[in-house]
Design a protein around this motif. Structure first.
Motif, PDB file in Angstrom:
ATOM      1  N   SER A 225       0.812  -1.226   0.000  1.00 55.72           N
ATOM      2  CA  SER A 225       0.000   0.000   0.000  1.00 55.72           C
ATOM      3  C   SER A 225       0.844   1.275   0.000  1.00 55.72           C
ATOM      4  N   PHE A 226       1.685   1.417  -0.995  1.00 57.73           N
ATOM      5  CA  PHE A 226       2.516   2.621  -1.082  1.00 57.73           C
ATOM      6  C   PHE A 226       1.677   3.888  -1.223  1.00 57.73           C
ATOM      7  N   HIS A 227       0.464   3.739  -1.762  1.00 58.84           N
ATOM      8  CA  HIS A 227      -0.376   4.934  -1.928  1.00 58.84           C
ATOM      9  C   HIS A 227      -0.746   5.551  -0.580  1.00 58.84           C
ATOM     10  N   ARG A 228      -0.827   4.699   0.469  1.00 57.61           N
ATOM     11  CA  ARG A 228      -1.128   5.233   1.804  1.00 57.61           C
ATOM     12  C   ARG A 228       0.007   6.135   2.286  1.00 57.61           C
ATOM     13  N   LEU A 229       1.232   5.747   2.016  1.00 57.52           N
ATOM     14  CA  LEU A 229       2.378   6.561   2.416  1.00 57.52           C
ATOM     15  C   LEU A 229       2.472   7.824   1.567  1.00 57.52           C
TER      16      LEU A 229
ATOM     17  N   PHE B 141       9.733  10.328  -3.305  1.00 52.82           N
ATOM     18  CA  PHE B 141      10.040   8.898  -3.197  1.00 52.82           C
ATOM     19  C   PHE B 141       8.754   8.078  -3.125  1.00 52.82           C
ATOM     20  N   TRP B 142       7.859   8.453  -2.191  1.00 48.73           N
ATOM     21  CA  TRP B 142       6.615   7.692  -2.052  1.00 48.73           C
ATOM     22  C   TRP B 142       5.686   7.955  -3.233  1.00 48.73           C
ATOM     23  N   ALA B 143       5.765   9.137  -3.824  1.00 51.86           N
ATOM     24  CA  ALA B 143       4.963   9.423  -5.018  1.00 51.86           C
ATOM     25  C   ALA B 143       5.378   8.505  -6.168  1.00 51.86           C
ATOM     26  N   PHE B 144       6.679   8.311  -6.318  1.00 47.39           N
ATOM     27  CA  PHE B 144       7.207   7.441  -7.378  1.00 47.39           C
ATOM     28  C   PHE B 144       6.761   6.000  -7.164  1.00 47.39           C
ATOM     29  N   LEU B 145       6.917   5.510  -5.936  1.00 43.26           N
ATOM     30  CA  LEU B 145       6.536   4.126  -5.652  1.00 43.26           C
ATOM     31  C   LEU B 145       5.026   3.923  -5.785  1.00 43.26           C
ATOM     32  N   ALA B 146       4.248   4.894  -5.328  1.00 38.33           N
ATOM     33  CA  ALA B 146       2.795   4.786  -5.433  1.00 38.33           C
ATOM     34  C   ALA B 146       2.351   4.750  -6.889  1.00 38.33           C
TER      35      ALA B 146
ATOM     36  N   GLN C 193       2.970   1.397  -8.406  1.00 32.89           N
ATOM     37  CA  GLN C 193       2.244   0.293  -7.792  1.00 32.89           C
ATOM     38  C   GLN C 193       0.749   0.375  -8.105  1.00 32.89           C
ATOM     39  N   SER C 194       0.399   1.225  -9.049  1.00 34.38           N
ATOM     40  CA  SER C 194      -0.991   1.369  -9.452  1.00 34.38           C
ATOM     41  C   SER C 194      -1.065   1.482 -10.971  1.00 34.38           C
ATOM     42  N   HIS C 195      -2.252   1.240 -11.498  1.00 33.92           N
ATOM     43  CA  HIS C 195      -2.463   1.366 -12.941  1.00 33.92           C
ATOM     44  C   HIS C 195      -2.701   2.830 -13.305  1.00 33.92           C
ATOM     45  N   VAL C 196      -2.233   3.227 -14.473  1.00 32.20           N
ATOM     46  CA  VAL C 196      -2.551   4.571 -14.944  1.00 32.20           C
ATOM     47  C   VAL C 196      -4.044   4.628 -15.240  1.00 32.20           C
ATOM     48  N   GLU C 197      -4.609   5.831 -15.232  1.00 31.01           N
ATOM     49  CA  GLU C 197      -6.061   5.962 -15.385  1.00 31.01           C
ATOM     50  C   GLU C 197      -6.556   5.471 -16.736  1.00 31.01           C
ATOM     51  N   TRP C 198      -5.811   5.717 -17.783  1.00 29.84           N
ATOM     52  CA  TRP C 198      -6.240   5.255 -19.111  1.00 29.84           C
ATOM     53  C   TRP C 198      -5.023   5.052 -20.005  1.00 29.84           C
TER      54      TRP C 198
ATOM     55  N   LEU D  44       4.946   0.647 -14.016  1.00 28.03           N
ATOM     56  CA  LEU D  44       5.511  -0.692 -13.838  1.00 28.03           C
ATOM     57  C   LEU D  44       4.411  -1.694 -13.528  1.00 28.03           C
ATOM     58  N   HIS D  45       3.428  -1.267 -12.747  1.00 21.96           N
ATOM     59  CA  HIS D  45       2.317  -2.159 -12.383  1.00 21.96           C
ATOM     60  C   HIS D  45       1.532  -2.599 -13.623  1.00 21.96           C
ATOM     61  N   ASP D  46       1.456  -1.740 -14.615  1.00 20.45           N
ATOM     62  CA  ASP D  46       0.728  -2.078 -15.834  1.00 20.45           C
ATOM     63  C   ASP D  46       1.422  -3.173 -16.635  1.00 20.45           C
ATOM     64  N   LEU D  47       2.692  -3.426 -16.357  1.00 21.52           N
ATOM     65  CA  LEU D  47       3.434  -4.441 -17.108  1.00 21.52           C
ATOM     66  C   LEU D  47       3.308  -5.839 -16.511  1.00 21.52           C
ATOM     67  N   ILE D  48       2.585  -5.968 -15.392  1.00 19.20           N
ATOM     68  CA  ILE D  48       2.438  -7.283 -14.769  1.00 19.20           C
ATOM     69  C   ILE D  48       1.652  -8.237 -15.664  1.00 19.20           C
ATOM     70  N   GLN D  49       0.454  -7.840 -16.064  1.00 22.39           N
ATOM     71  CA  GLN D  49      -0.380  -8.735 -16.872  1.00 22.39           C
ATOM     72  C   GLN D  49       0.236  -9.053 -18.231  1.00 22.39           C
ATOM     73  N   PRO D  50       0.750  -8.059 -18.977  1.00 21.98           N
ATOM     74  CA  PRO D  50       1.386  -8.430 -20.247  1.00 21.98           C
ATOM     75  C   PRO D  50       2.604  -9.328 -20.057  1.00 21.98           C
ATOM     76  N   SER D  51       3.364  -9.144 -18.983  1.00 21.64           N
ATOM     77  CA  SER D  51       4.518 -10.011 -18.732  1.00 21.64           C
ATOM     78  C   SER D  51       4.066 -11.444 -18.491  1.00 21.64           C
ATOM     79  N   PHE D  52       3.019 -11.621 -17.695  1.00 18.46           N
ATOM     80  CA  PHE D  52       2.507 -12.952 -17.404  1.00 18.46           C
ATOM     81  C   PHE D  52       2.000 -13.608 -18.689  1.00 18.46           C
ATOM     82  N   SER D  53       1.293 -12.839 -19.519  1.00 19.37           N
ATOM     83  CA  SER D  53       0.780 -13.361 -20.786  1.00 19.37           C
ATOM     84  C   SER D  53       1.927 -13.683 -21.737  1.00 19.37           C
ATOM     85  N   PHE D  54       2.899 -12.797 -21.812  1.00 18.46           N
ATOM     86  CA  PHE D  54       4.076 -12.975 -22.657  1.00 18.46           C
ATOM     87  C   PHE D  54       4.806 -14.272 -22.288  1.00 18.46           C
ATOM     88  N   LEU D  55       4.955 -14.536 -20.993  1.00 20.50           N
ATOM     89  CA  LEU D  55       5.685 -15.708 -20.545  1.00 20.50           C
ATOM     90  C   LEU D  55       4.933 -17.000 -20.822  1.00 20.50           C
TER      91      LEU D  55
END
Length: 382
Positions: A18-22, A31-36, A39-44, A49-60
């Protein structure tokens, strides 16, 4: 592959930190703005980096397919047997995705936009294309991207009387596009229209009107494109090319993908949007997947530096297990910590850090479970 997969699954589980809480507690901290942000998806449009989780899993999934096909061929399995396994795997992934999305619902929540169902819907086609030539695969990849783009372009944009409030979008939202890009606007596009029809075919507590995040079932089609990029990466890994040539192929493919996606976005042809998996997103995220795979391949296989990656390997070899653990028992573990230890241990650095510490403790429990499974060679495979 296991280390890369473990890395992206760790990123997924790390939402518990929950970096967004910090960031909220310390709004002036870059620092916390960068991590937050990462650790979240862009609005559109765009990417974190968080947005690359699903494509990485699919790619693999695509990267692993040539190895799977070769292994089953060595066992003497016929095409019929292998395709039957692909269909069973597809069905299990779809049903598991629906089950996990329904755990806190009053009835089965039929939804097909999450990672598992998206891969499940496209997997049989990936398997069939995995048995063809690279040339056929690239042709299919191009047709998927162009066909998906054209279908969106041919679907009419909403008129001036369209009520965006009824689909959860502010009329003056800054992410609205004009021109060709307007065909990819949130909850007023082809994929949204399809889901308004398709998802209401299933029993629902109330009629489906829109997805709050703009995610859509039809994204499985371009997700197949992402898996095909992984398929080609897997073929290069098994092709007998030298390590240097493999790295060059990966770096060039990554550069072409990223540049192609950015060019389509900047030229106003197609935006880079993960939530509806636009063709520009396939290229852009696929490019990053190639580069991330290059990094892990170089450090682990070429440079031989393996020790640091062991925790990621433990997670990556049981990716389905960690996916289910995070979705099923995260709250149970957190509540158990509070029940037996109270809030005190997690307030040692002050209230702002409580979610970070309880999240870290929960991640540690998850890792211990996976480490125990790894030591006993218990691997969940679908």
């Amino acid at each position: 592959m296991d280390a890369y997969r473990g890395f992206v699954m760790t990123l997924m589980a790390a939402e518990l930190l929950s970096f967004h809480r910090l960031h909220e507690a310390f709004p002036n901290s870059s620092f916390w703005a960068f991590l937050a942000h990462h650790q979240s998806h862009v609005e559109w449009a765009g990417c974190s980096l968080h947005d690359l989780i699903q494509p990485s899993f699919s790619f693999l999934v695509g990267v692993a397919l040539p190895y799977s096909i070769a292994s089953r061929a060595r066992l003497g399995q016929s095409f019929t047997v292998q395709f039957g396994h692909a269909l069973r795997r597809s069905l299990i992934l779809i049903l598991l995705g629906i089950f996990l999305r329904s755990t806190h619902a009053e009835q089965t929540y039929f939804t097909f936009e999450d990672t598992l169902t998206q891969i499940g819907l496209g997997y049989p086609f990936l398997f069939l294309l995995g048995r063809t030539s690279s040339r056929t695969t690239w042709i299919a990849f191009g047709l998927i991207l162009f066909g998906y783009w054209l279908a969106f372009i041919l679907y009419p944009t909403p008129g001036s009387a369209f009520d965006y409030d009824q689909v959860g979008v502010s009329p003056d939202w800054t992410e609205h596009y004009t021109g060709l890009m307007a065909h990819f606007n949130k909850n007023s596009n082809l994929a949204w229209a399809f889901d308004k029809w398709f998802l209401n075919l299933f029993p629902r507590k109330s009629p489906f009107l829109f997805n709050g995040g703009g995610y859509a079932t039809l994204s499985f089609i371009p997700t197949l494109g992402t898996m095909l990029l992984g398929l080609q990466a897997g073929r290069w890994l098994r092709s007998g090319l030298s390590q240097g040539d493999i790295i060059r192929h990966f770096l060039i493919a990554g550069a072409i993908g990223i540049a192609g996606g950015v060019l389509l976005h900047v030229a106003g042809i197609c935006p880079i949007v993960k939530r509806i998996w636009t063709p520009a997103w396939v290229l852009f995220s696929g490019g990053w997947c190639f580069w991330l795979l290059t990094l892990f391949y170089y450090v682990i296989d070429v440079a031989g530096r393996r020790g640091w990656a062991f925790p990621f390997v433990v997670v990556g070899m049981n990716s389905i297990a960690i996916y289910c653990l995070v979705h099923l028992i995260d709250r149970f573990i957190i509540n158990s910590f509070y029940t037996h230890l109270g809030h005190g241990p997690f307030l040692i650095f002050g209230p702002a850090y409580e979610q970070l510490l309880i999240g870290a403790a929960t991640l540690a429990v998850f890792y211990l479970i996976l480490w125990w499974m790894y030591r006993r060679k218990l691997f969940i495979r679908i």
